[in-house]
Motif scaffolding. Structure first.
Motif, PDB file in Angstrom:
ATOM      1  N   MET A 246       0.799  -1.213   0.000  1.00  0.00           N
ATOM      2  CA  MET A 246       0.000   0.000   0.000  1.00  0.00           C
ATOM      3  C   MET A 246       0.838   1.273   0.000  1.00  0.00           C
ATOM      4  SD  MET A 246      -3.246  -0.608  -0.194  1.00  0.00           S
ATOM      5  CE  MET A 246      -2.906  -1.955  -1.343  1.00  0.00           C
ATOM      6  N   GLU A 291      -7.659  -1.475   2.461  1.00  0.00           N
ATOM      7  CA  GLU A 291      -6.429  -1.251   3.213  1.00  0.00           C
ATOM      8  C   GLU A 291      -6.066   0.233   3.280  1.00  0.00           C
ATOM      9  OE1 GLU A 291      -5.891  -5.214   0.983  1.00  0.00           O
ATOM     10  OE2 GLU A 291      -6.927  -3.308   0.736  1.00  0.00           O
ATOM     11  N   GLU A 294      -8.368   1.860   5.827  1.00  0.00           N
ATOM     12  CA  GLU A 294      -7.934   1.503   7.179  1.00  0.00           C
ATOM     13  C   GLU A 294      -6.700   2.290   7.587  1.00  0.00           C
ATOM     14  OE1 GLU A 294      -7.395  -2.680   6.950  1.00  0.00           O
ATOM     15  OE2 GLU A 294      -9.540  -3.121   6.722  1.00  0.00           O
TER      16      GLU A 294
END
Length: 712
Positions: A246, A291, A294
């Protein structure tokens, strides 16, 4: 030329100590607030009050002055970190802002946000013109009144959403109305703030300048949701493809936010508005991964937002109100703001909603919290509010944030659910577990051909209307016919609605890796048309085998009927009947979903066939209880998917042979199967039954393929 001046050791020591004190106090009190049922922002603001002039500065002035000297250098460094918290918080708020929900239910409840905004806005403006001079900075009273009106008019979407989630009311009618009104309040509040911030910088309301600012806001919003949306999709997609983690996607996301913030600041609109709009645009991208959300949430709520709210609380000085006039007007502002929001929301909601529901809406929208703190902080930085007014507004944010959760829980606990709403909630819960109904992003790799066109037509019929399909064609560098690829794929594109399809051509000498890399971007479903020479070989191509074995998503595989002309399009096929086996497996359920959805949308007959090896002679040849349960489950599933099916029980030792025979006897045009992928002789294996049907059935066959990673 030196472009940066390093901080001295003492300045660095102060900075790290300030961070330690604010972070520890804010997170500690925030967690404590959550434990007693309050929003974390209540504890975080309280932390700032405790370490600010209200307590620490009063009890231990020497310590407070040493730790927070208030000089431009140390203040600027600390507040820069705090504003990062604002940006992260607004990214998350923008991502959570569902414009489609606003459009979907906004028409029937349009007066709710109107009432919840206009009445408290009017009350706030009115108070701004009558408040004593001690609350003014000496600037324009009109601008002061308008800023006060905005502070009273807005709501706190994060606080409201948290309460609705905790009470499992997010999908209830009342919850959606509160959420939509809160979103509208946020959006209008930011637009009004951006408009007034420009006027505040000049010290007076200038109609021409104000008109230019409004035009600039409109132009920026138009740019954001057109060019900006396309650029955001492209950047997120490229970053996901170029990275296994990420890091690059987060880089792209923050680059988008900083660009939007810089653009709005450049046109004399607050940068926080740009961050909010960037969050909305990012949230609408189909390449936003969970992701990333989050990570934003963790950095925002875990680190930076608490520091911002703590610094906001430090600007409060409760001793400034320690006089009859200050206390009186603080109480008046809190009461007028609460009554105005409650009354305005109630009047707006009373038409479409009942008495109790309207009260619940007013209570829910009374929570101010984060947005009001941000607006008040901007007004303080612009010199519109002085410290007394700022303290009153933060007291309003604190008191309404504290009062909203218990009162809203009380009000919503008295709201009864109707039969229609209960049925809608049950259907939504069912569809949320459906592979087909919840698929919003599908990938169709193709080199053209009738099977791919058929797969495209199936996707167009089976997916929800808001689902998006990416048609990907991979060509190799030595492909001499690459220029005509668009023409070969055109029948596939024609089978899809142009508004929901995107066509991409990629040059890559490793087509399988290119397709799998694209599939890893978060697609819910991958559709594949079998190779055209399958009829002669009855074997999956090496490409299809590799894709089946490595696909991160369920695969919808299509093979046209053996008696159909490859040049015919699926749209012209005269489908009359669909057959689907009832197996009781999760993969079988996926096949049933496809069959029942196609049957309902094409208005054709579906036969749900369950094959048993023998019948129970003790029950006069009737089906065994387990078989009857399977048929009852199939009947319920077919009805929930929007249609119905004829339930057929057949007896035979080999189920796959009976399926082919039943399809011939019922004159079916289409067979839909479910398969769980296994490995056999170093190749992907769909099971003897599935491969037998693919080889021997004359009908068109659809196979929903699952692996252990995505069964269920």
């Amino acid at each position: 030329m030196t472009m940066l001046t390093p901080l001295q050791d003492h300045a660095l020591l102060l900075f790290w100590l300030q961070m330690l004190v604010l972070f520890t106090a804010a997170r500690g009190l925030g967690l404590l607030a959550q434990r007693i049922g309050q929003p974390a922002v209540v504890g975080e603001l309280t932390a700032g009050i405790l370490v600010g002039p209200s307590l620490l500065g009063r009890l231990f002035p020497e310590v407070a002055l040493w730790l927070f000297p208030g000089d431009p250098l140390s203040s600027g460094v600390l507040l820069s970190v705090a504003w990062v918290g604002v940006v992260l918080l607004l990214i998350e708020t923008g991502i959570e802002t569902d414009l489609d929900l606003l459009v979907r239910i906004g028409r029937s409840t349009a007066f709710v946000p109107v009432g919840s905004l206009l009445l408290p806005l009017a009350f706030g403006i009115g108070m701004g013109f009558v408040m004593p001079p001690q609350f003014l900075t000496g600037g324009s009273r009109t601008i002061f009144a308008l800023f006060l009106g905005i502070c009273l008019a807005v709501s706190s979407l994060p606080v409201v959403a948290k309460i609705l989630i905790e009470m499992n009311l997010m999908r209830r009618n009342i919850g959606q109305v509160i959420l939509v009104a809160g979103m509208a309040d946020d959006i209008v509040g930011w637009v009004m703030l951006s408009t007034l911030a420009g006027a505040a910088s000049s010290g007076q309301v200038q109609p021409v300048r104000l008109g230019l600012i409004v035009l600039a806001i409109g132009g920026f919003i138009g740019f954001a949701f057109t060019v900006g949306q396309s650029a955001t999709n492209a950047l997120l997609r490229r970053s996901l493809r170029a990275s296994d983690g990420m890091v690059l996607p987060m880089t792209a996301l923050m680059g988008i936010v900083f660009t939007f913030a810089a653009l709005t600041q450049a046109i004399r609109i607050e940068a926080v508005f740009g961050a909010f709009v960037a969050g909305i645009v990012i949230g609408r991208s189909r390449f936003l991964r969970p992701e990333l959300e989050e990570a934003i949430h963790a950095f925002s709520h875990g680190v930076f937002a608490p520091i911002f709210f703590a610094t906001a609380g430090m600007f409060m000085d409760l001793w400034q109100l320690a006089n009859p006039t200050g206390l009186l007007w603080a109480a008046i502002v809190i009461v007028v703001a609460s009554v105005g929001k409650l009354a305005g929301s109630y009047v707006g909601a009373r038409g479409p909603l009942g008495h109790r529901e309207a009260i619940a809406v007013g209570i829910g929208l009374n929570a101010r919290g984060a947005l009001e703190v941000i607006i008040a902080t901007i007004a303080l930085s612009l010199g519109v509010f002085n410290q007394q007014t700022y303290t009153v507004i933060l007291l309003l944010a604190l008191s309404t944030s504290i009062a909203a959760p218990p009162f809203l829980r009380w009000a919503l606990s008295r709201v009864e659910i109707s039969g229609d709403e209960a049925a809608r909630l049950e259907r939504e819960a069912f569809l949320a577990s459906s592979v087909i109904a919840k698929a919003r992003n599908a990938l169709l790799p193709t080199r053209g051909g009738a099977n791919s066109a058929l797969a495209a037509r199936v996707l167009g019929l089976a997916l929800q209307s808001d689902a998006h399909v990416t048609v990907l064609s991979v060509v190799t560098s030595d492909d001499q016919d690459a220029a005509s690829r668009r023409a070969r794929v055109e029948p596939v594109l024609q089978a899809l609605d142009s508004d929901r399809a995107e066509f991409r051509i990629e040059t890559n000498d490793q087509p399988v890796q290119a397709i799998l890399r694209e599939a890893s971007l978060g697609y819910d479903l991958v559709a594949l048309g079998l190779n055209e020479d399958f009829r002669g070989s009855h074997e999956l191509s090496a490409t299809l085998q590799a894709l089946l074995a490595n696909s991160p998503s369920p695969v919808l595989m299509v093979r046209r009927g053996t008696d159909l002309d490859p040049d015919d399009g699926f749209a012209e096929l005269d489908l009359r009947r669909i057959l689907v086996p009832v197996t009781g497996t999760l993969a079988g359920r996926g096949a049933e979903e496809v069959a029942y959805t196609l049957g309902g949308r094409l208005d054709i007959h579906v036969d749900a066939v369950h094959v048993v090896k023998r019948r129970d002679r003790r029950r006069g040849g009737q089906a065994e209880p387990s078989a009857r349960r399977q048929l009852d489950r199939a009947r319920d599933l077919s009805q929930r998917m929007g249609g119905g099916a004829s339930l057929v029980l057949r007896t035979r030792t080999t189920a796959h042979e009976e399926i082919v025979r039943a399809a011939d006897e019922h004159d079916s045009d289409l067979i839909v199967l479910g398969a769980e992928l296994r490995s056999h002789e170093d190749r992907p294996f769909l099971g003897h039954g599935t491969e037998y049907v693919l080889e021997h059935a004359r009908q068109t066959v659809i196979v929903m393929v699952f692996t252990d990673n995505h069964v269920g």
